[in-house]
Design an enzyme around this catalytic site. Structure first.
Site, mmCIF file in Angstrom:
data_model
loop_
_atom_site.group_PDB
_atom_site.id
_atom_site.type_symbol
_atom_site.label_atom_id
_atom_site.label_comp_id
_atom_site.label_asym_id
_atom_site.label_seq_id
_atom_site.Cartn_x
_atom_site.Cartn_y
_atom_site.Cartn_z
ATOM 1 N N ASN A 1 -94.112 28.876 48.849
ATOM 2 C CA ASN A 1 -94.373 30.126 49.129
ATOM 3 C C ASN A 1 -95.355 31.091 49.967
ATOM 4 O O ASN A 1 -96.004 31.378 49.403
ATOM 5 C CB ASN A 1 -94.675 30.557 47.607
ATOM 6 C CG ASN A 1 -93.550 31.423 46.865
ATOM 7 O OD1 ASN A 1 -92.673 32.276 47.611
ATOM 8 N ND2 ASN A 1 -92.766 31.153 46.159
ATOM 9 N N TYR B 1 -92.796 24.513 43.189
ATOM 10 C CA TYR B 1 -92.524 25.925 43.210
ATOM 11 C C TYR B 1 -93.480 27.146 42.762
ATOM 12 O O TYR B 1 -94.179 27.224 41.650
ATOM 13 C CB TYR B 1 -91.515 26.318 41.584
ATOM 14 C CG TYR B 1 -90.835 28.056 41.944
ATOM 15 C CD1 TYR B 1 -90.927 29.091 43.247
ATOM 16 C CD2 TYR B 1 -90.433 28.676 40.809
ATOM 17 C CE1 TYR B 1 -90.753 30.143 42.642
ATOM 18 C CE2 TYR B 1 -90.522 30.019 40.663
ATOM 19 C CZ TYR B 1 -90.206 30.964 42.040
ATOM 20 O OH TYR B 1 -90.084 31.854 42.134
ATOM 21 N N ASP C 1 -90.792 25.348 47.262
ATOM 22 C CA ASP C 1 -90.661 26.224 47.445
ATOM 23 C C ASP C 1 -92.216 26.607 47.236
ATOM 24 O O ASP C 1 -92.925 26.740 46.414
ATOM 25 C CB ASP C 1 -89.738 27.667 46.391
ATOM 26 C CG ASP C 1 -90.371 28.921 47.135
ATOM 27 O OD1 ASP C 1 -91.418 28.651 48.140
ATOM 28 O OD2 ASP C 1 -89.816 29.858 46.523
#
Length: 211
Positions: A103, A60, A101
């Site tokens: 991002n 993440y 993720d």
């Protein structure tokens, strides 16, 4: 999830803030939590484990918050450290998956409108350069391998009916080392859970392998 067959779990998180997890129908071994050089109080952003001979690294990545902030700099540094982690610990001939993720929307196809996101968080040149350098470790983007130039997204904000108008970004990824990518038979984004009431702002990304 156990009645569905997911008997094995590996969890690593912070309450209401960060966290990563692996669920498996097969035993999970050699679990690693966070990057090796992270301090004990570091944000909980990486969990890695081996399942049936496949090394899975689930991340993440930091959000970045806003441009030119300390958190933005931390994001870029974290992605660079992740690349160094793969350089030091894995070989491209091994079965390795990087997922989660990230991002970052790596390509113009990964945002609904380039002019809206240009020089905006998740799509700045510095972020895209960092994520491309990570990919150059030897990873294959499985969604692109299967779907070529499809314009599909995994994230939509909770405002302005962005889901209904499909104004999103592709921030969630499954990348694989070359030997494992050759075994990938399908990869897609399941948008339906995102359309449910009180849904996450992200949708699942799914890959299938002939192994």
């Amino acid at each position: 999830l156990r009645p569905l067959g997911y008997q094995h779990t590996a969890l690593f998180g912070e309450r209401t803030y960060n966290g990563v997890a692996i669920l498996s129908v097969y035993p999970i071994v050699n679990v690693q939590r966070n990057l090796p050089d992270d301090p004990a109080n570091a944000q909980k952003r990486l969990i890695a484990a081996t399942i049936n001979g496949i090394r899975m690294v689930n991340v993440y990545a930091p959000h970045g918050t806003r441009l030119a902030s300390e958190k933005y700099t931390y994001k870029l540094d974290w992605i660079n450290r992740l690349r160094n982690y793969f350089d030091k610990n894995y070989k491209k001939k091994e079965n390795v998956v990087l997922c989660g993720d990230l991002n970052v929307a790596p390509h113009e196809l990964d945002v609904w409108k380039v002019s809206v996101f240009r020089n905006k968080l998740h799509f700045t040149k510095a972020e895209r350069d960092a994520i491309q350098d990570l990919k150059k470790w030897g990873f294959v983007d499985l969604f692109r391998q299967i779907n070529d130039d499809a314009k599909e997204f995994s994230w939509w904000d909770h405002f302005l009916h962005s889901v209904e108008m499909d104004k999103g970004m592709r921030l969630d990824h499954i990348w694989a080392s070359p030997p494992l990518a050759e075994l990938c038979t399908d990869c897609w984004i399941d948008k339906k859970p995102r359309e449910l009431e009180h849904a996450s702002d992200h949708a699942p990304v799914i890959a299938e392998f002939a192994i």
